[in-house]
Design an enzyme around this catalytic site. Structure first.
Site, mmCIF file in Angstrom:
data_model
loop_
_atom_site.group_PDB
_atom_site.id
_atom_site.type_symbol
_atom_site.label_atom_id
_atom_site.label_comp_id
_atom_site.label_asym_id
_atom_site.label_seq_id
_atom_site.Cartn_x
_atom_site.Cartn_y
_atom_site.Cartn_z
ATOM 1 C CD GLU A 73 -2.187 5.284 4.561
ATOM 2 O OE1 GLU A 73 -1.869 5.389 5.751
ATOM 3 O OE2 GLU A 73 -2.560 6.250 3.882
ATOM 4 C CE1 TYR A 101 -4.105 -1.659 5.499
ATOM 5 C CE2 TYR A 101 -2.956 0.326 4.790
ATOM 6 C CZ TYR A 101 -3.598 -0.858 4.495
ATOM 7 O OH TYR A 101 -3.726 -1.252 3.188
ATOM 8 C CB SER A 140 -0.862 -0.004 1.261
ATOM 9 O OG SER A 140 -1.337 1.290 1.536
HETATM 10 O O1 G4F Z 1 -10.402 6.860 2.390
HETATM 11 P P1 G4F Z 1 -9.435 6.757 3.495
HETATM 12 O O2 G4F Z 1 -9.911 6.148 4.754
HETATM 13 O O3 G4F Z 1 -8.187 5.999 2.886
HETATM 14 P P2 G4F Z 1 -6.636 5.911 3.325
HETATM 15 O O4 G4F Z 1 -6.458 6.117 4.772
HETATM 16 O O5 G4F Z 1 -5.870 6.797 2.408
HETATM 17 O O6 G4F Z 1 -6.299 4.384 3.015
HETATM 18 C C1 G4F Z 1 -6.819 3.703 1.864
HETATM 19 O O7 G4F Z 1 -5.860 3.714 0.829
HETATM 20 C C2 G4F Z 1 -4.650 3.007 1.114
HETATM 21 C C3 G4F Z 1 -3.759 3.129 -0.095
HETATM 22 O O8 G4F Z 1 -2.977 4.280 0.054
HETATM 23 C C4 G4F Z 1 -4.968 1.567 1.432
HETATM 24 F F1 G4F Z 1 -3.839 0.887 1.701
HETATM 25 C C5 G4F Z 1 -5.896 1.512 2.631
HETATM 26 O O9 G4F Z 1 -6.254 0.162 2.918
HETATM 27 C C6 G4F Z 1 -7.161 2.286 2.287
HETATM 28 O O10 G4F Z 1 -7.800 1.631 1.220
HETATM 29 O O11 G4F Z 1 -8.869 8.215 3.869
HETATM 30 C C7 G4F Z 1 -8.342 9.079 2.878
HETATM 31 C C8 G4F Z 1 -8.068 10.449 3.498
HETATM 32 C C9 G4F Z 1 -7.268 10.399 4.814
HETATM 33 O O12 G4F Z 1 -6.303 11.397 4.780
HETATM 34 C C10 G4F Z 1 -8.300 10.729 5.876
HETATM 35 O O13 G4F Z 1 -7.776 11.372 7.038
HETATM 36 O O14 G4F Z 1 -9.318 11.047 3.823
HETATM 37 C C11 G4F Z 1 -9.201 11.661 5.110
HETATM 38 N N1 G4F Z 1 -10.553 11.792 5.682
HETATM 39 C C12 G4F Z 1 -11.137 12.967 6.018
HETATM 40 N N2 G4F Z 1 -12.341 12.749 6.557
HETATM 41 C C13 G4F Z 1 -11.388 10.786 5.996
HETATM 42 C C14 G4F Z 1 -12.520 11.381 6.551
HETATM 43 N N3 G4F Z 1 -11.278 9.449 5.840
HETATM 44 C C15 G4F Z 1 -12.327 8.676 6.232
HETATM 45 N N4 G4F Z 1 -12.252 7.349 6.053
HETATM 46 N N5 G4F Z 1 -13.463 9.229 6.790
HETATM 47 C C16 G4F Z 1 -13.601 10.575 6.971
HETATM 48 O O15 G4F Z 1 -14.623 11.044 7.486
#
Ligand code: G4F
Length: 332
Positions: free
Chosen positions: A129, A151, A127
């Site tokens: 990440e 993670y 990933s």
């Molecule tokens: O959609 P996210 O939860 O994805 P994240 O953390 O980037 O991870 C995903 O992608 C990775 C590949 O780089 C995978 F390995 C992993 O398994 C997963 O699929 O969050 C994306 C961004 C973050 O910066 C988070 O802080 O969105 C920001 N965010 C802002 N508000 C939020 C929210 N994320 C989530 N989930 N929910 C919110 O309300």
């Protein structure tokens, strides 16, 4: 006919990969939790349409004997290890179980393959990440890792395990370093789907606001159906290797919101609210990948743009929300 095993076949990537392999004439097997087999209506929504063409095996990534059992009874040409606790925020809430599932689960699959099927080709779902607090922009296969969550740490360990099995035992073990990839099949806990599903619910009168955390985080978002083609290609090369898969563009969560709301004629500023509880203890601020190696060596290229992805997700969620609001109206 080639036989492939997919761990995590019920997830977004597993379902697209299973479709892709079936199209290519593979016999496709999936590793699923026993509870999933007992609750197919809820757990198999993403693979419902191909269920009759799949062979599913119950096993748990937390149990070496259950993994060993599958490989002792079946021989596979390729094993795509996608299953993981993949929600970064959850890994802060329960780092121990994320580490256990993601690191030991990967180790169990590799160890069982080494013992029973050392010629089976193995793919590990790495990933972006793993780059975390990035050391260079854009990130490629040589960029050093600096994970920012349990993670991310678990994925670095899985990546290192995979490389070590390749180097120590000569097994065909490859890792994809996939940047964020989304689709209408994305889980609702991830930010893109949370946004597009809530946009659709607001548009149809089922919701009034959207609570988010950090709007300034930037991600390199692509389409999952494009990314599984790269995964497949990684196991078809003469030698195993590791590849970055990315769109090469970065956009903020704010920008995603703006475009998703605009898709239904709304202004995100009227609906999006900040909930500090949704911010992470340590954030990955900026991800942008350089997929030159995947493009030149695998001949891979993405087919959808960032805007295509948002439109497809919003339209799909809009159809579902319209059905739901129609059902609600008919109950009243
Ligand atoms: O959609 P996210 O939860 O994805 P994240 O953390 O980037 O991870 C995903 O992608 C990775 C590949 O780089 C995978 F390995 C992993 O398994 C997963 O699929 O969050 C994306 C961004 C973050 O910066 C988070 O802080 O969105 C920001 N965010 C802002 N508000 C939020 C929210 N994320 C989530 N989930 N929910 C919110 O309300």
């Amino acid at each position: 006919m080639k036989r492939a095993l997919i761990t995590g076949i019920t997830g977004q990537d597993g379902s697209y990969l299973a479709e892709h392999l079936l199209d290519l004439g593979y016999e496709v097997h999936g590793l699923v939790r026993r509870v999933a087999l007992e609750d197919p209506a809820r757990r198999f929504t993403r693979i419902e349409h191909i269920l009759d063409r799949l062979t599913l095996h119950p096993a748990s990534l937390e149990s070496y004997p259950s993994i060993f059992h599958i490989f002792s009874k079946n021989k596979f040409d390729e094993c795509y290890h996608l299953a993981a606790q993949s929600f970064v925020a959850e890994s802060f809430a329960d780092g121990f179980s994320t580490m256990n599932t993601n690191i030991n689960g990967t180790h169990y699959v590799l160890a069982a393959l080494r013992e029973l099927s050392p010629d089976c080709r193995f793919y590990f779902a790495g990933s972006s990440e793993m780059f975390g607090k990035v050391h260079e922009v854009p990130q490629n296969e040589n960029t050093s890792f600096h994970p920012r969550s349990p993670y991310g740490i678990s994925k670095v360990a899985g990546f290192d395990l995979t490389r070590n099995y390749r180097e120590a035992y000569g097994m065909y073990c490859a890792s994809g370093i996939l940047f964020n990839h989304e689709s209408p099949r994305r889980g609702y806990e991830f930010v893109t789907r949370k946004i597009t599903s809530t946009v659709a619910r607001i548009k149809t009168g089922l919701a009034t606001e959207l609570y988010l955390g950090n709007l300034d985080a930037k991600r390199d978002w692509g389409h999952a159906a494009d990314y599984v083609r790269a995964i497949y290609l990684m196991l078809q090369q003469p030698e195993p290797d590791d590849y970055v898969v990315a769109s090469g563009e970065t956009h903020s969560v704010r920008e995603f919101c703006e475009l998703a709301f605009a898709e239904v004629g709304l202004n995100y500023l009227d609906y999006v609210k900040i909930d500090p509880k949704l911010q992470r203890p340590s954030e990955v601020e900026l991800l942008i990948g350089n997929a030159t190696k995947a493009k030149s060596k695998l001949g891979w290229n993405p087919t959808r743009t960032f805007l295509d992805l948002i439109k497809e997700m919003v339209q799909s969620d809009l159809e579902a929300a319209m059905q739901e609001s129609g059902r609600q109206a008919s109950y009243q």
